[in-house]
Scaffold this motif. Structure first.
Motif, short mmCIF file in Angstrom:
data_model
loop_
_atom_site.label_atom_id
_atom_site.label_comp_id
_atom_site.label_asym_id
_atom_site.label_seq_id
_atom_site.Cartn_x
_atom_site.Cartn_y
_atom_site.Cartn_z
N MET A 20 0.74 -1.16 -0.07
CA MET A 20 -0.20 0.18 -0.17
C MET A 20 0.86 1.40 0.06
N THR A 21 1.97 1.54 0.35
CA THR A 21 2.97 2.48 0.29
C THR A 21 3.19 2.61 -1.41
N ILE A 22 3.27 1.67 -2.12
CA ILE A 22 3.95 1.84 -3.89
C ILE A 22 3.00 2.96 -4.60
N PRO A 23 1.56 3.05 -4.05
CA PRO A 23 1.09 4.03 -5.10
C PRO A 23 1.61 6.02 -4.30
N VAL A 24 1.47 5.62 -3.15
CA VAL A 24 2.18 6.87 -2.53
C VAL A 24 3.37 7.24 -2.49
N LEU A 25 4.34 6.35 -2.98
CA LEU A 25 5.65 6.20 -3.71
C LEU A 25 5.52 6.88 -4.76
N ILE A 114 3.81 7.87 11.11
CA ILE A 114 2.05 8.20 10.93
C ILE A 114 1.58 7.38 12.28
N ASN A 115 -0.02 8.48 11.93
CA ASN A 115 -0.48 8.13 12.96
C ASN A 115 -1.57 6.67 12.98
N LYS A 116 -1.36 6.02 13.02
CA LYS A 116 -2.06 4.81 12.70
C LYS A 116 -3.70 4.50 12.83
N PRO A 134 -16.58 4.00 8.28
CA PRO A 134 -15.70 4.18 7.44
C PRO A 134 -13.87 5.01 7.82
N LEU A 135 -12.88 4.50 8.34
CA LEU A 135 -12.11 5.20 8.38
C LEU A 135 -11.11 5.72 7.83
N PRO A 136 -10.42 6.65 7.68
CA PRO A 136 -8.97 6.45 6.71
C PRO A 136 -8.90 5.33 6.24
N SER A 137 -8.31 5.51 4.94
CA SER A 137 -7.67 4.34 4.25
C SER A 137 -6.07 4.37 4.46
N THR A 138 -5.22 3.28 5.00
CA THR A 138 -3.98 3.17 5.05
C THR A 138 -3.13 4.13 4.07
N GLY A 302 -9.44 0.38 6.85
CA GLY A 302 -9.28 1.27 5.99
C GLY A 302 -7.91 0.34 5.24
N PHE A 303 -7.93 -0.66 5.35
CA PHE A 303 -6.66 -1.70 4.09
C PHE A 303 -7.18 -2.39 3.25
N TYR A 304 -8.50 -1.65 2.75
CA TYR A 304 -9.30 -1.99 1.29
C TYR A 304 -8.15 -1.84 -0.15
#
Length: 359
Positions: A20-25, A114-116, A134-138, A302-304
């Motif tokens: 899930m880091t890849i789209p952000v990077l 990070i704020n988890k 719904p919570l913020p996504s990872t 948040g892990f979809y």
């Protein structure tokens, strides 16, 4: 690389969280093309980050060289020796990365952690007085951590199928038998669907019972459907090989492919059926539609999978759900109703409710 400005990013595990880091990077690299990203993670992550521009992968050895407090100080010195960093972005938020981040902060480097959302997740999953929302996504939490470090950017579309190009993997000119076998799956006679199935998860409360999964696989093993089974080495590999041997058009490469090769194979699928697991995230990175099966956990945590439609998440409506963020807590009810009430027919309907064109 000619970049003078550099940032350091930590995310050591697990596979799905690293994915899930890849789209952000990727989005960071689009907006800050003059920066070099040093990404520190376990060796498996190299294949994930390889297609991202301006990235340098630094493998961490938590079993030996970088184990324990002494190992963390060694890692800090190794990273410091490589040159200066403008910022440290901690996307993991565990004791190890707290220590490393503190060391860099004490040496004058800007840091962000990070704020988890632990309290929010506890409220979502607790047995009584549950706050079901719904919570913020990872992915958005990762993005917000970069923002804390002073890097503001919008997420851009992630070109998974282009980044994890499958042409080399399925080349008809391939010399090794395994690659020829993969190529044969995508050539020759007409197919209905090429369906990936990943029946396993790290924790049992995220796994649909295997007898139900086999029932589903048997129903899908008809016409010209091609079924490819995904999983890890050992017991998972043994079970998948046992299943594949009983299918008319089924196969598995479990335990045989690198992570990069698995991503490229997933990019060729029409649909992946998986648990709330790393394979859901890998197939999402590869740009493939995923029909995911949810039990103790819930997409609201948040892990979809990135880019997936919520209607493709198969789940039962129970007041006790979700009872766990990670699927590692025993069932409150004792009957595992969240999974037991999901039928093969329901999954089959989800898989076939859209016309899925071969890629």
């Amino acid at each position: 690389m000619t970049q003078n400005k550099r940032i350091l990013v930590f995310r050591f595990s697990a596979l799905g969280d690293v994915a899930m880091t890849i789209p952000v990077l990727w989005s960071f690299s689009r907006h800050y093309s003059d920066y070099e990203i040093w990404f520190v993670s376990r060796p498996f992550a190299k294949d994930l980050v390889e297609p991202i521009p301006n990235i340098r992968f630094f493998p961490i050895d938590l079993k030996d060289r970088h184990n324990g407090l002494r190992g963390l100080f060694r890692l800090f010195r190794e990273l410091k020796k490589s040159g200066g960093f403008e910022a440290v972005v901690d996307l993991h938020g565990v004791l190890r990365t707290h220590i490393l981040t503190l060391l860099f902060r004490l040496s004058g480097v800007k840091t962000a952690q990070i704020n988890k959302g632990r309290k929010e997740k506890e409220a979502l999953t607790r047995k009584n007085n549950k706050i079901f929302k719904p919570l913020p996504s990872t992915v958005s939490r990762y993005q917000a951590t970069f923002q804390k470090a002073g890097f503001v950017f919008e997420m851009v579309s992630f070109p998974g199928k282009k980044l994890y190009d499958s042409e080399q993997l399925i080349s008809n000119n391939a010399s090794d038998n395994r690659t020829k076998e993969i190529a044969a799956l995508f050539t020759g006679s007409e197919k209905d669907l090429t369906i990936g199935i990943a029946p396993f998860a790290r924790h049992q409360w995220k796994m649909w019972p295997l007898d139900k999964m086999w029932d589903l696989i048997s129903r899908l093993d008809n016409g010209n459907n091609q079924i490819i089974l995904f999983g890890g080495r050992g017991e998972e590999q043994n079970k998948l090989e046992e299943w594949a041997a009983q299918l008319k058009k089924g196969t598995t490469f479990a335990g045989q492919l690198s992570l990069g090769e698995e991503l490229r194979l997933m990019a060729k699928l029409d649909v992946m059926i998986s648990m709330d697991s790393a394979n859901m995230h890998l197939a999402s990175l590869a740009g493939t539609r995923v029909v995911s099966i949810w039990g103790a956990t819930h997409p609201y945590a948040g892990f979809y999978g990135i880019g997936q439609e919520l209607e493709d998440a198969v789940q039962t409506d129970l007041e006790c759900r979700p009872c766990s963020v990670f699927g590692n807590k025993p069932c409150h009810r004792g009957d595992f109703a969240c999974m037991m009430r999901i039928t093969p027919q329901l999954i089959l309907k989800k898989v076939t409710n859209k016309i899925v064109s071969p890629q």
